[in-house]
Design an enzyme around this catalytic site. Structure first.
Site, PDB file in Angstrom:
ATOM      1  N   TRP A  10       0.821  -1.220   0.000  1.00 45.03           N
ATOM      2  CA  TRP A  10       0.000   0.000   0.000  1.00 45.03           C
ATOM      3  C   TRP A  10       0.852   1.266   0.000  1.00 45.03           C
ATOM      4  O   TRP A  10       0.318   2.360  -0.109  1.00 45.03           O
ATOM      5  CB  TRP A  10      -0.962   0.002   1.210  1.00 45.03           C
ATOM      6  CG  TRP A  10      -1.948  -1.126   1.212  1.00 45.03           C
ATOM      7  CD1 TRP A  10      -2.074  -2.107   0.253  1.00 45.03           C
ATOM      8  CD2 TRP A  10      -2.949  -1.406   2.191  1.00 45.03           C
ATOM      9  NE1 TRP A  10      -3.085  -2.969   0.590  1.00 45.03           N
ATOM     10  CE2 TRP A  10      -3.639  -2.562   1.781  1.00 45.03           C
ATOM     11  CE3 TRP A  10      -3.320  -0.791   3.394  1.00 45.03           C
ATOM     12  CZ2 TRP A  10      -4.683  -3.119   2.527  1.00 45.03           C
ATOM     13  CZ3 TRP A  10      -4.358  -1.341   4.141  1.00 45.03           C
ATOM     14  CH2 TRP A  10      -5.035  -2.495   3.700  1.00 45.03           C
ATOM     15  N   LYS A  11       2.141   1.116   0.204  1.00 42.92           N
ATOM     16  CA  LYS A  11       3.045   2.269   0.263  1.00 42.92           C
ATOM     17  C   LYS A  11       2.494   3.301   1.259  1.00 42.92           C
ATOM     18  O   LYS A  11       1.909   2.911   2.265  1.00 42.92           O
ATOM     19  CB  LYS A  11       3.269   2.860  -1.135  1.00 42.92           C
ATOM     20  CG  LYS A  11       3.730   1.771  -2.118  1.00 42.92           C
ATOM     21  CD  LYS A  11       4.237   2.284  -3.418  1.00 42.92           C
ATOM     22  CE  LYS A  11       4.685   1.115  -4.278  1.00 42.92           C
ATOM     23  NZ  LYS A  11       5.232   1.543  -5.568  1.00 42.92           N
ATOM     24  N   HIS A  95      12.942  -2.334  -0.837  1.00 43.35           N
ATOM     25  CA  HIS A  95      12.132  -1.824  -1.946  1.00 43.35           C
ATOM     26  C   HIS A  95      12.911  -0.709  -2.654  1.00 43.35           C
ATOM     27  O   HIS A  95      13.628   0.052  -2.009  1.00 43.35           O
ATOM     28  CB  HIS A  95      10.791  -1.299  -1.423  1.00 43.35           C
ATOM     29  CG  HIS A  95       9.832  -0.993  -2.534  1.00 43.35           C
ATOM     30  ND1 HIS A  95       9.897   0.170  -3.252  1.00 43.35           N
ATOM     31  CD2 HIS A  95       8.833  -1.726  -3.066  1.00 43.35           C
ATOM     32  CE1 HIS A  95       8.959   0.149  -4.187  1.00 43.35           C
ATOM     33  NE2 HIS A  95       8.299  -0.991  -4.096  1.00 43.35           N
ATOM     34  N   GLU A  97      12.067   2.066  -3.703  1.00 46.31           N
ATOM     35  CA  GLU A  97      11.807   3.419  -3.185  1.00 46.31           C
ATOM     36  C   GLU A  97      12.643   3.683  -1.938  1.00 46.31           C
ATOM     37  O   GLU A  97      13.055   4.814  -1.677  1.00 46.31           O
ATOM     38  CB  GLU A  97      10.304   3.597  -2.924  1.00 46.31           C
ATOM     39  CG  GLU A  97       9.552   3.767  -4.241  1.00 46.31           C
ATOM     40  CD  GLU A  97       8.130   3.246  -4.236  1.00 46.31           C
ATOM     41  OE1 GLU A  97       7.553   3.048  -3.159  1.00 46.31           O
ATOM     42  OE2 GLU A  97       7.589   3.040  -5.346  1.00 46.31           O
ATOM     43  N   GLU A 167      11.596  -6.548  -9.168  1.00 44.29           N
ATOM     44  CA  GLU A 167      10.844  -5.353  -9.560  1.00 44.29           C
ATOM     45  C   GLU A 167      11.745  -4.425 -10.364  1.00 44.29           C
ATOM     46  O   GLU A 167      12.495  -3.622  -9.776  1.00 44.29           O
ATOM     47  CB  GLU A 167      10.354  -4.604  -8.320  1.00 44.29           C
ATOM     48  CG  GLU A 167       9.453  -5.412  -7.420  1.00 44.29           C
ATOM     49  CD  GLU A 167       8.570  -4.513  -6.567  1.00 44.29           C
ATOM     50  OE1 GLU A 167       7.352  -4.620  -6.703  1.00 44.29           O
ATOM     51  OE2 GLU A 167       9.104  -3.692  -5.812  1.00 44.29           O
ATOM     52  N   GLY A 234       1.544  -2.691  -6.286  1.00 44.10           N
ATOM     53  CA  GLY A 234       1.437  -1.372  -5.660  1.00 44.10           C
ATOM     54  C   GLY A 234       0.083  -0.752  -5.953  1.00 44.10           C
ATOM     55  O   GLY A 234      -0.930  -1.074  -5.327  1.00 44.10           O
TER      56      GLY A 234
HETATM   57  P1  PGA Z   1       3.210  -0.640  -8.820  1.00 41.22           P
HETATM   58  O1  PGA Z   1       4.245  -0.812  -7.604  1.00 41.22           O
HETATM   59  O2  PGA Z   1       2.389  -1.896  -8.887  1.00 41.22           O
HETATM   60  O3  PGA Z   1       2.411   0.570  -8.494  1.00 41.22           O
HETATM   61  O4  PGA Z   1       4.054  -0.478 -10.065  1.00 41.22           O
HETATM   62  C1  PGA Z   1       4.858  -2.042  -7.345  1.00 41.22           C
HETATM   63  C2  PGA Z   1       5.788  -1.940  -6.152  1.00 41.22           C
HETATM   64  O5  PGA Z   1       6.455  -0.920  -6.017  1.00 41.22           O
HETATM   65  O6  PGA Z   1       5.870  -2.862  -5.306  1.00 41.22           O
END
Ligand code: PGA
Length: 253
Positions: A10-11, A95, A97, A167, A234
């Site tokens: 869900w970030k 991750h 990010e 990813e 995500g």
């Molecule tokens: P996304 O993100 O499905 O919005 O591309 C995937 C993730 O960062 O785990």
């Protein structure tokens, strides 16, 4: 046979009350799913309310990160025992990010993986190349460095507890998915690395998820690939209908 795993990341979305209501809806919609393992990863402050809303369902809880120390003077951090006590089964680590915005290194990922395993939590380790690395033909070497870095010093038994998520950074949140073939060749490569380092049995047991713009309309093709064992989702995990459809991907064969 590896059980498919679909995890929703869900970030930094949904407040605790929104997260609780959303989790309750998910529990109603896909809370009896058994064939596929379903996991959701809300922000730290929503772990408890989401756990309560998922009570009695088969959906499991994950955190999006952890610190590697068990306790101490580390303002702002959250430890593996804390995550364990609130009911997490899994924890996402490394991750892209976190690597990009918070400078997380392979060494930090490795410490987090070890700390999680110590308390019986299962890490979901994210790896993946950036666009310029893919274009420079460095995809395999980048992924190799990240996988080896994350698993450094672990034994075969410990590695059998982890999940790896491939990813490609250029596919995250961009709407640009890797083709099933592009993903599949990296997944097979990762499984090869695991086999070399930890043996065939471990390599065959570890689940390797794909992540990066996974949507209802591409999940079936991705899951048809032999080495793709699930997805880290995500954006499409933030709506009940899209996440449910992804969880109920169509099995080929
Ligand atoms: P996304 O993100 O499905 O919005 O591309 C995937 C993730 O960062 O785990």
């Amino acid at each position: 046979m590896r059980q498919a795993l679909i995890a929703g990341n869900w970030k930094m979305h949904k407040t605790p009350s929104e997260a609780r209501a959303f989790a309750a809806e998910l529990a109603r919609e896909i809370g009896r799913e058994r064939e596929t393992e379903v996991v959701v990863a809300p922000p730290f402050v929503s772990l408890l309310p989401v756990k309560e809303a998922l009570q009695g369902s088969s959906i499991k809880l994950a955190a999006q990160d952890t610190f590697w120390e068990m306790e101490g003077a580390f303002t702002g951090e959250v430890s593996p025992p804390m995550l364990k006590e609130v009911g997490c089964h899994y924890v996402i680590v490394g991750h892209s990010e976190r690597r990009t915005h918070f400078g997380e290194s392979d060494e930090a990922v490795n410490k987090k993986v070890k700390a999680l395993l110590k308390v019986g939590l299962r890490p979901i380790i994210c790896v993946g190349e950036r666009l310029e690395q893919r274009e420079a033909g460095q995809t395999f070497s980048v992924v190799k460095g990240q996988v080896e870095g994350a698993l450094d010093g672990l034994g075969a038994q410990e590695v059998s507890e982890v999940v790896i998520a491939y990813e490609p950074v250029w596919a995250i949140g961009t709407g640009r998915t890797a083709t099933p073939q592009q993903a599949s060749e990296v997944h097979a490569y990762i499984r090869g690395l695991l086999k070399e380092a930890f043996g065939e049995e471990v390599a065959e047991g570890v689940r390797i998820l794909y992540g990066g713009s996974v949507k209802p309309d591409n999940i079936d093709d991705l899951m048809a690939e032999a080495d793709i064992d699930g997805a880290l989702v995500g954006g499409a995990s933030l709506k009940v209908d899209s996440f449910s459809r992804i969880v109920r991907f169509r099995r080929s064969g």
